[in-house]
Design an enzyme around this catalytic site. Structure first.
Site, mmCIF file in Angstrom:
data_model
loop_
_atom_site.group_PDB
_atom_site.id
_atom_site.type_symbol
_atom_site.label_atom_id
_atom_site.label_comp_id
_atom_site.label_asym_id
_atom_site.label_seq_id
_atom_site.Cartn_x
_atom_site.Cartn_y
_atom_site.Cartn_z
ATOM 1 C CB SER A 68 3.237 -7.824 1.825
ATOM 2 O OG SER A 68 2.133 -7.555 2.718
ATOM 3 C CB THR A 78 -0.634 -0.215 1.198
ATOM 4 O OG1 THR A 78 -1.809 -0.901 0.951
ATOM 5 C CG2 THR A 78 -1.734 0.992 1.647
ATOM 6 C CB THR A 128 0.518 -3.286 5.990
ATOM 7 O OG1 THR A 128 -1.009 -3.349 5.398
ATOM 8 C CG2 THR A 128 1.310 -1.688 6.273
ATOM 9 C CG ASP A 129 -2.183 -7.607 3.805
ATOM 10 O OD1 ASP A 129 -3.000 -6.233 4.471
ATOM 11 O OD2 ASP A 129 -2.889 -7.744 2.743
HETATM 12 C C1 SIN Z 1 -0.801 -3.584 2.704
HETATM 13 O O1 SIN Z 1 -0.127 -3.192 2.357
HETATM 14 O O2 SIN Z 1 -1.235 -2.718 3.139
HETATM 15 C C2 SIN Z 1 -2.036 -4.488 2.365
HETATM 16 C C3 SIN Z 1 -1.232 -5.036 0.895
HETATM 17 C C4 SIN Z 1 0.203 -5.707 1.191
HETATM 18 O O3 SIN Z 1 0.486 -6.406 2.585
HETATM 19 O O4 SIN Z 1 0.715 -5.917 0.365
#
Ligand code: SIN
Length: 345
Positions: free
Chosen positions: A76, A29, A109-110
């Site tokens: 991710s 993100t 973040t995942d």
């Molecule tokens: C994010 O980055 O918040 C969600 C998608 C990811 O983990 O790549």
């Protein structure tokens, strides 16, 4: 031997005015773009390059001498062993350079908590490595991306962050990779450590209040430079009305271990016990964890682990227990060393 330069980094014998920080872009993100500024949750991930992101953050140049490289460009959720190994080896080689004082990884973040924990356990350097993401893309109103990245560079450039292992920076907080977990699908305060963050970034300065209690990086028994393959490990998520079909489906899948994300403090439904006993009989290690997200699973409490030759996760969440178990299975191991890994790290 390094020189401590206030406001910069522990840098080589030739004092440089600013710390050298390398940014590694991997997508997520923080590299996303939405159709409109109100798209805080629905947007395209992993479209901006690390150079695009950095170009929108001119203030970063005042913190450190920054160079940037793009390693991946993906959500991710797609990261597996190949990406962990490639990323870890790249960071390891960067940290060996005298002109690199710290590394920042921009990451979705995942699975940021999984990648950060892997790096925390395998990098052999006291230099700071900071993994950073964003819950809102840079195109959204009140995106957390630019400030999170700025703060991550501040931490990576700071002598205060030395020796603290891999850190996750988000929402003004500095978390140890061991403890941090993503706990929300959309909130900016998505990252929590059960014992609290190590510190904060306040007005562009890192402030630490506690230290990681368990060994990591230079004190851990694993080196990214010596690992080329990681074993497959499965997770089975328990629920009310559980039967043994998911465990049985895993028996022929080639996994070397199975993390059972049990209810409560590691309870295993009567209908599932025999399948886990069978798993162990077939050489698959069984690790009792908890789906609750807090507290520890105590050996031989809810189940007779000694009798079944099962293991427990201590307080680690199932998806990070998987990372630790992958590492514990590299090299020589037995039931005692595997259990010790959970109780040690
Ligand atoms: C994010 O980055 O918040 C969600 C998608 C990811 O983990 O790549």
């Amino acid at each position: 031997m390094g020189i401590l330069v206030p406001g910069a980094g522990v840098i080589g014998l030739t004092a440089r005015p600013k710390a050298g920080v390398v940014l590694i872009g991997t997508g997520g993100t923080i590299a996303g773009r939405g159709a409109s500024p109100v798209n805080t949750s629905a947007y395209d991930c992993s479209v901006l390059s690390i150079d695009d992101i950095l170009a929108d953050l001119p203030a970063a140049a005042s913190i450190a001498d920054i160079s940037a490289e793009q390693l991946f460009q993906s959500g991710s959720e797609n990261f597996g062993s190949a990406q962990l190994l490639q990323l870890g080896k790249r960071i390891s080689s960067l940290l060996k350079r005298d002109d690199v004082d710290g590394v920042v990884v921009t990451h979705g973040t995942d699975t940021i908590d999984e990648t950060a924990y892997f790096l925390h356990l395998t990098l052999k350097s006291a230099k700071p490595v900071v993994v950073v993401g964003a819950m809102r893309p840079p195109s959204a109103l009140s995106s957390d991306g630019p400030l999170n990245l700025y703060n991550a560079i501040v931490v990576a450039a700071s002598p205060l962050a030395h020796g603290k292992g891999t850190l996750v920076v988000a929402n003004d907080e500095i978390h140890t990779a061991r403890d941090v977990v993503k706990t929300s699908t959309f909130k900016q305060e998505a990252f929590r450590s059960p014992y609290g963050p190590l510190g904060y970034i306040v007005e562009g300065k890192p402030v630490f209040y506690r230290l990681p209690a368990r060994p990591h990086t230079v004190e851990s028994e694993w080196s990214i430079d010596e690992i080329d393959v990681l074993p497959e490990i499965g997770i089975v998520y328990a629920h009310g009305g559980m039967n043994d079909s998911m465990v049985r489906a895993m028996l022929d899948s080639g996994v070397k271990a199975l993390i059972y994300a049990a209810t409560g403090n590691g309870n295993v439904a009567t209908s599932v016990v025999a399948s886990l006993v069978d798993a162990r009989a077939r050489g698959i290690h069984v690790v009792r964890g908890s789906r609750t997200g807090g507290g520890m699973v105590i050996r031989n409490a809810a189940q007779p682990d000694d009798h079944y030759d099962w293991l427990v996760t201590d307080d680690q969440v199932p998806h990070k227990a998987r990372i630790l178990m992958m590492l514990a299975l590299t090299g020589e191991h037995n039931a005692r060393t595997l259990q010790n890994a959970f109780l040690t790290y």
